[in-house]
Design an enzyme around this catalytic site. Structure first.
Site, short mmCIF file in Angstrom:
data_model
loop_
_atom_site.label_atom_id
_atom_site.label_comp_id
_atom_site.label_asym_id
_atom_site.label_seq_id
_atom_site.Cartn_x
_atom_site.Cartn_y
_atom_site.Cartn_z
N ASP A 121 40.51 36.41 44.02
CA ASP A 121 40.82 36.92 45.36
C ASP A 121 42.25 36.59 45.77
O ASP A 121 42.85 37.32 46.55
CB ASP A 121 39.82 36.33 46.37
CG ASP A 121 38.45 36.97 46.22
OD1 ASP A 121 38.41 38.20 46.02
OD2 ASP A 121 37.44 36.25 46.27
N LYS A 134 28.56 44.62 51.50
CA LYS A 134 29.72 44.79 50.60
C LYS A 134 29.86 46.23 50.13
O LYS A 134 30.96 46.78 50.05
CB LYS A 134 29.59 43.84 49.40
CG LYS A 134 30.88 43.63 48.64
CD LYS A 134 30.77 42.52 47.60
CE LYS A 134 30.79 41.15 48.24
NZ LYS A 134 30.80 40.07 47.23
N PHE A 145 30.23 45.44 41.67
CA PHE A 145 29.34 44.32 41.37
C PHE A 145 29.52 43.25 42.44
O PHE A 145 30.62 43.09 42.97
CB PHE A 145 29.66 43.71 40.00
CG PHE A 145 28.85 44.30 38.89
CD1 PHE A 145 29.14 45.57 38.42
CD2 PHE A 145 27.79 43.60 38.34
CE1 PHE A 145 28.38 46.13 37.40
CE2 PHE A 145 27.02 44.15 37.33
CZ PHE A 145 27.32 45.42 36.85
N LYS A 203 57.47 23.83 34.50
CA LYS A 203 56.25 23.05 34.67
C LYS A 203 56.41 22.07 35.84
O LYS A 203 57.43 21.37 35.93
CB LYS A 203 55.98 22.28 33.36
CG LYS A 203 54.69 21.51 33.39
CD LYS A 203 54.49 20.78 32.07
CE LYS A 203 53.34 19.79 32.22
NZ LYS A 203 53.28 18.87 31.09
N ASN A 241 38.31 31.80 36.65
CA ASN A 241 36.91 31.62 37.03
C ASN A 241 36.05 31.67 35.77
O ASN A 241 36.55 31.87 34.67
CB ASN A 241 36.49 32.67 38.06
CG ASN A 241 36.67 34.08 37.52
OD1 ASN A 241 36.03 34.47 36.56
ND2 ASN A 241 37.58 34.83 38.13
N1 CTP Z 1 36.91 43.57 43.08
C1 CTP Z 1 38.07 44.25 42.78
N2 CTP Z 1 39.27 43.74 43.14
C2 CTP Z 1 39.36 42.58 43.80
C3 CTP Z 1 38.19 41.87 44.11
C4 CTP Z 1 36.98 42.39 43.74
O1 CTP Z 1 37.98 45.33 42.17
N3 CTP Z 1 40.55 42.11 44.13
C5 CTP Z 1 35.63 44.13 42.73
C6 CTP Z 1 34.87 43.38 41.68
O2 CTP Z 1 35.18 43.83 40.37
C7 CTP Z 1 33.42 43.66 42.05
C8 CTP Z 1 33.48 43.66 43.54
O3 CTP Z 1 34.80 44.07 43.88
O4 CTP Z 1 33.01 44.95 41.67
C9 CTP Z 1 33.18 42.29 44.02
O5 CTP Z 1 33.66 42.07 45.25
P1 CTP Z 1 33.94 40.57 45.74
O6 CTP Z 1 35.33 40.21 45.41
O7 CTP Z 1 32.88 39.65 45.25
O8 CTP Z 1 33.77 40.77 47.21
P2 CTP Z 1 34.66 40.26 48.32
O9 CTP Z 1 35.17 41.47 48.97
O10 CTP Z 1 35.65 39.29 47.81
O11 CTP Z 1 33.63 39.55 49.25
P3 CTP Z 1 33.18 38.01 49.30
O12 CTP Z 1 34.34 37.20 48.86
O13 CTP Z 1 32.79 37.87 50.68
O14 CTP Z 1 32.02 37.88 48.37
#
Ligand code: CTP
Length: 400
Positions: free
Chosen positions: A280, A339, A325, A290, A211
């Site tokens: 995610d 959240k 965050f 590859k 990302n």
């Molecule tokens: N975070 C984490 N581990 C993950 C995903 C996110 O520690 N696997 C943490 C990020 O570092 C940030 C926060 O969670 O502090 C952000 O959450 P986010 O991933 O944006 O929220 P989601 O639960 O995925 O919700 P959505 O996708 O609906 O925004």
């Protein structure tokens, strides 16, 4: 550039050593940060760099001896230090440190150190054997007991051809120390763990999914936490940023590696700030070779959900105080509140993703049990310092 030394008056003292060449860069960068710098040199220092160089770079007269007629009352040792915010000796030779310990005042620089009414910071610079010698070590300890701050020395190749402890810190490191010195020690004695940057999830040995996170916010928070007196560990995905001075950095690539690194140290931490843009999902079956291009049939990837690092740490018994965050593209307030509660954390910092990715300025709001608290748009380092202040004032009280 943030003017982190705006309004500060610094006396920069140079004693004799080859590291004087670094002081030219140092004074230049102090001026860039808004400081007003009076340079004072010992006679030995003038053998390594000229007063003309230091005068041109500081834009102010350079002082070399106690009998300088440019100061009408002939008291440069008093006039230069009154109203100064700090005296920084860089480089500080072994001999000059010994003089400071003894309280000798046989030249302008040693006299003004004794006569000063402001903090004294000392950056030793010498051969490794001179630094390791028992008298120098005794002197360094005594200076600390006298309330003098010793900066470094660093380790590495030395001008004499040897390698070891004794190098003067680099100008950027000295600058970080000086800026940090003026920040309030709101997190003194606290251990802070921060994740930052993107994660990178492999598809095959040459392709990845990642990302746009630059890591700037996480790195700025790491720097601000160190400036506030914390012991900081930064667990970072790949970024183009250099490690903030004083911070321990652990490099990872994937979300799983980040998860393992965080859980290995989370139990010993006081505060956990999850800034990383963690992927995610990861690819379910990473190809060992590859994947060859087949124009008619693009590959179909299936995914597995990555563990939620923040939510996991938030559930640890006696775990650290957690900050999350959220970068959203819409309905920030609603999503951020939801959240924070879903992750079970006392504080979440939210912003609109289109305003933050790779930018140097940011607009954020703090979400906690009392609601939303917007901060004014500012540079990422300034916002990071405000966030560290907000965390420090909440950390021993608020619950989710
Ligand atoms: N975070 C984490 N581990 C993950 C995903 C996110 O520690 N696997 C943490 C990020 O570092 C940030 C926060 O969670 O502090 C952000 O959450 P986010 O991933 O944006 O929220 P989601 O639960 O995925 O919700 P959505 O996708 O609906 O925004």
């Amino acid at each position: 550039m943030t003017k982190d030394l705006q309004g500060k008056r610094i006396v920069l003292g140079l004693s004799g050593g080859i590291a004087c060449y670094k002081s030219a860069e140092l004074v230049r960068r102090m001026i860039d940060l808004g400081a007003s710098v009076d340079v004072v040199m010992t006679d030995a220092a003038t053998h390594f760099i000229t007063a003309v160089t230091m005068q041109a770079l500081s834009g102010r007269p350079v002082f070399l001896d106690a009998w300088d007629a440019r100061i009408p009352n002939n008291m440069p040792h008093i006039d230069l230090t009154r109203g100064a915010d700090a005296v920084l000796i860089a480089p500080a030779s072994a001999d000059f440190m010994a003089k400071l310990v003894q309280g000798r005042a046989d030249d302008l620089l040693s006299t003004l150190c004794l006569a000063r009414a402001c903090p004294l910071l000392v950056a030793p610079a010498m051969n490794r054997e001179m630094w390791a010698a028992a008298p120098t070590q005794r002197n360094a300890e005594q200076l600390k007991r006298d309330g003098v701050m010793i900066l470094g020395p660093g380790n590495g190749d030395q001008a004499c051809g040897e390698t070891g402890d004794g190098r003067m810190l680099e100008p950027a490191q000295l600058l970080a120390e000086l800026v940090g010195f003026f920040q309030p020690k709101l997190l003194s004695g606290k251990r802070v763990l921060i994740t930052a940057g993107p994660t990178v999830e492999p598809i095959d040995p040459v392709r990845v999914i990642s990302n746009r996170s630059s890591g700037k916010t996480g790195y700025a928070l790491a720097r601000a936490a160190w400036e506030a007196g914390a012991e900081v560990t930064l667990i970072s995905g790949p970024t183009a940023l250099s490690t903030p001075h004083g911070v321990t950095r652990i490099n990872v690539e994937t979300a799983e590696q980040m998860y393992n690194a965080v859980l290995a140290s989370a139990a010993n931490q006081d505060i956990f700030i999850a800034v990383a843009a963690v992927a995610d999902w990861r690819v379910a079956k990473v190809a060992t070779d590859k994947i060859k291009k087949n124009a008619d049939q693009p590959p179909e990837l299936s995914f597995i959900t990555n563990p939620d690092i923040l939510a996991t740490v938030a559930k640890l018994p006696n775990g650290p105080w957690c900050v999350g965050f959220a970068a959203e593209t819409e309905r920030l307030s609603e999503f951020a509140h939801e959240k924070r509660l879903r992750k079970g954390i006392p504080m979440l910092i939210g912003n609109l993703a289109q305003h933050v990715m790779d930018a140097d300025h940011t607009t954020v709001s703090i979400f906690d049990m009392h609601g939303e608290h917007p901060l004014a748009t500012s540079g990422k380092q300034d916002v990071a310092r405000q966030l560290i202040h907000a965390i420090a004032t909440r950390v021993d009280g608020t619950q989710a």
